[in-house]
Design a protein around this motif. Sequence first.
Motif, PDB file in Angstrom:
ATOM      1  N   VAL A 158       0.846  -1.195  -0.006  1.00 12.20           N
ATOM      2  CA  VAL A 158       0.014  -0.002  -0.045  1.00 12.20           C
ATOM      3  C   VAL A 158       1.103   1.206  -0.051  1.00 12.20           C
ATOM      4  N   GLY A 161       2.122   2.159  -3.252  1.00 13.46           N
ATOM      5  CA  GLY A 161       1.231   2.726  -4.233  1.00 13.46           C
ATOM      6  C   GLY A 161       0.385   4.079  -3.633  1.00 13.46           C
ATOM      7  N   LEU A 162       0.917   4.568  -2.540  1.00 11.52           N
ATOM      8  CA  LEU A 162      -0.060   5.644  -1.845  1.00 11.52           C
ATOM      9  C   LEU A 162       0.425   6.878  -2.850  1.00 11.52           C
ATOM     10  N   LEU A 164      -0.385   8.100  -5.631  1.00  8.24           N
ATOM     11  CA  LEU A 164      -1.670   7.827  -6.707  1.00  8.24           C
ATOM     12  C   LEU A 164      -1.558   8.492  -7.771  1.00  8.24           C
TER      13      LEU A 164
ATOM     14  N   GLY B 167      -5.630   0.494   4.477  1.00 10.76           N
ATOM     15  CA  GLY B 167      -5.189   0.579   3.031  1.00 10.76           C
ATOM     16  C   GLY B 167      -6.299   0.770   1.998  1.00 10.76           C
ATOM     17  N   VAL B 170      -7.633   4.593   2.274  1.00 10.13           N
ATOM     18  CA  VAL B 170      -6.678   5.580   2.115  1.00 10.13           C
ATOM     19  C   VAL B 170      -6.627   5.334   0.292  1.00 10.13           C
ATOM     20  N   MET B 171      -6.457   4.213  -0.097  1.00 12.26           N
ATOM     21  CA  MET B 171      -6.092   4.065  -1.729  1.00 12.26           C
ATOM     22  C   MET B 171      -7.621   4.761  -2.598  1.00 12.26           C
ATOM     23  N   ASN B 174      -8.028   8.761  -1.659  1.00 11.56           N
ATOM     24  CA  ASN B 174      -6.808   9.631  -2.399  1.00 11.56           C
ATOM     25  C   ASN B 174      -7.145  10.175  -3.589  1.00 11.56           C
ATOM     26  N   SER B 175      -7.860   9.494  -4.400  1.00  7.72           N
ATOM     27  CA  SER B 175      -7.988   9.852  -5.832  1.00  7.72           C
ATOM     28  C   SER B 175      -8.631  11.509  -5.811  1.00  7.72           C
TER      29      SER B 175
END
Lengths: 521, 187
Positions: A158, A161-162, A164, B167, B170-171, B174-175
Amino acid sequence: MITFQTVANPDAFEVPIVEWGALSPLLIMALAPILLVTVSSVVPSFKKASLPTVYTAGAALLSAAVTATLWSDNRLLMDGALTIDRFTLVGWLIIAVGVAAIAMLLDNYIVKQGYFEQIIEWNVLLMISAAGGMIVVAAQDLIVLFVGIEVLSIATYVLVGLHLRKPIAQEAAFKYFILGAVSSGVFAYGIALVYGATGSTYLSEIATSGRNSLGLNPVVDSSLMLVGIALMLGGFAFKVGAAPFHSWTPDVYQGAPTPITAYMASAVKVAAALGFARVMHDAFGEFSVDWQPLVSVLAVLSLVAGSFIGLAQKNLKRILAYSSINHVGFILIAIYALDEGVEALLFYSASYAFTVIGSFGILMMMTQTEPVLAESDDEKMVMIGANKIRNLESADGMTLDDLAGASKRHPLLAGLFAVLLFSQAGVPFTVGFWAKLQAILAAVSVEAYLLAGFAILAAVVAAVLYLRIVVAMYLKSDDSEPARTNYSKLSLIAVVACVLLTVGLGIYPEPLSDLVTNAGS
Amino acid sequence: MIDVVVFGVSAIIVLGGALGVVLSKNPVRAALSLVASFLAVAVLFVIQQAHFLALVQVVVYGGAIVVLFLFVIMLLGVDKVEDLDLPERSQVVAGIVSGLAFFGLICAGLFVSGPGGDEGNVALTGQIGRNPIDSTDDINQLAADIFTRNLVPFMATALLLTIATIGAVVMVKNSEADSSLPEAEVN
């Protein structure tokens, strides 16, 4: 027929005694992130400036300090599932101090890259991942080890890949995740076969699993065990990034956010290597005749691949990635040497960890300059596949040529970088010299002269690798002005601490060698 | 005798289902072949008296996980052959070769005797180190095991679930981060 019944006598449950004191470094590392995520969601003002960074670094240093107070402890914990001895404690210390340094490097990296909203999550994932690493180092049970490795790796997937908005980071995270999942599967298969052969997942019971009800010793008599060991060896080799299981390393190290690369190259690699050594020594010690040749092949391939392929690289992050593969070769030599190599293993791991954190840290700080004029923006646009994107983190694309004149633009950073590179090359008066010397002496002491020869050869070739970077910084100078740097003071403190340790322990290595003596169990 | 028959039938379904996953061109059929394989594995667990494991196999794997697979297939809209990027011939060959090599390795572990001769071979003698557990109350056994011998992995799994949750959140979240910085121009 399924029968549900209450347990007749609840006292028959022998719940393990929890040794809170001895477990406290691990508990601090595991519970501090949970507290952080809880508090910051209730009190939004907690998320400001460097507060989360200071919190993370503080918790990690507290964990390290508590580890130091346990120094003379040597016993099994939680009914033998974990162990606390010098080996564990040195590993915990490396991981905890490493996390503190990484948190300081992350400090304004996160802000600069525009992820301030997620600053809590970066720190939380970092700390939980490190707690997984601490479990790996202390594990005495293959199931505990496996869960620890998964906590360590999944949080790292993770973290990689943070970033983005950076496609190269997404690609790296995905590559690492898929390959990592396959290697975990192979590793788990190995555990299952070893359990099938011995009937236990505890390292001590595997080593002395004794005779089964037929009077046979499954450890000595079974080929199932050999296949299990081979599969576990493959899983570990992937996790530490040893050749020929290294192909993910350059891509992932290049694509990951630079502080996270530093974390992967230091704490993650050290945790996996120490877990590797523990399992091979404690559980499969009787099989050393079978696995030592495999480990020596991995060591030679890592030494050769790390140094020779590294020479062909232009990109700095990839060069450092190959250099970390080269370092794994030395670590594997120490693992090969069994009891003779334990001190070399710990010494190498410790010195390697802070050298590599410093190196990646400086690489990151060199790119943290004041925003420059718009005309140079075009240079920051890079082509990745068909997508033209703004390269937000220029450390990813930094090549040897970009370093020309670095000694003028960043006089301080270039000087610190040179010291760390000399240490990685094994120049005397740096800690890297003693580390390499110990690994080679360990090989000699078990009469593995060929291995020692390869290590010396690889050290020489790798020295060229590092000297090229120093030459690029100092001799290919142009007439650049000192750059207006804009890095965090905390990052500078972390990097300077790494350099001081490198030089200090290089001149006077006794403290570190005292630390690792009598670590063999 | 009945055990052997039940084992034979379920083993065929397990293998057939597994082959179906790999060979069927339609993703939905592949997912449903997986259900067949999972359910037959559950039957194998029942023969071994591991009732709780069989139950978990049906509920978690046969139910939840395959439903997730089907959801993903439908959400991505890849329920037709032409939607998929099928592997190259060379990849297929490499996959078959490495699969066979792995199969050979495991078979060697099971059926080739080690240095101790046939008597040490687990697969031939059926003996493993620990005595078989009295399986009449496997749920109690499991509970006792989780809270005693396997307490540490049980606790450590909590950390695993925490990072999975954080995880995932946040993923996804985040966008829409900080729009003041330039967005990547995808395509």
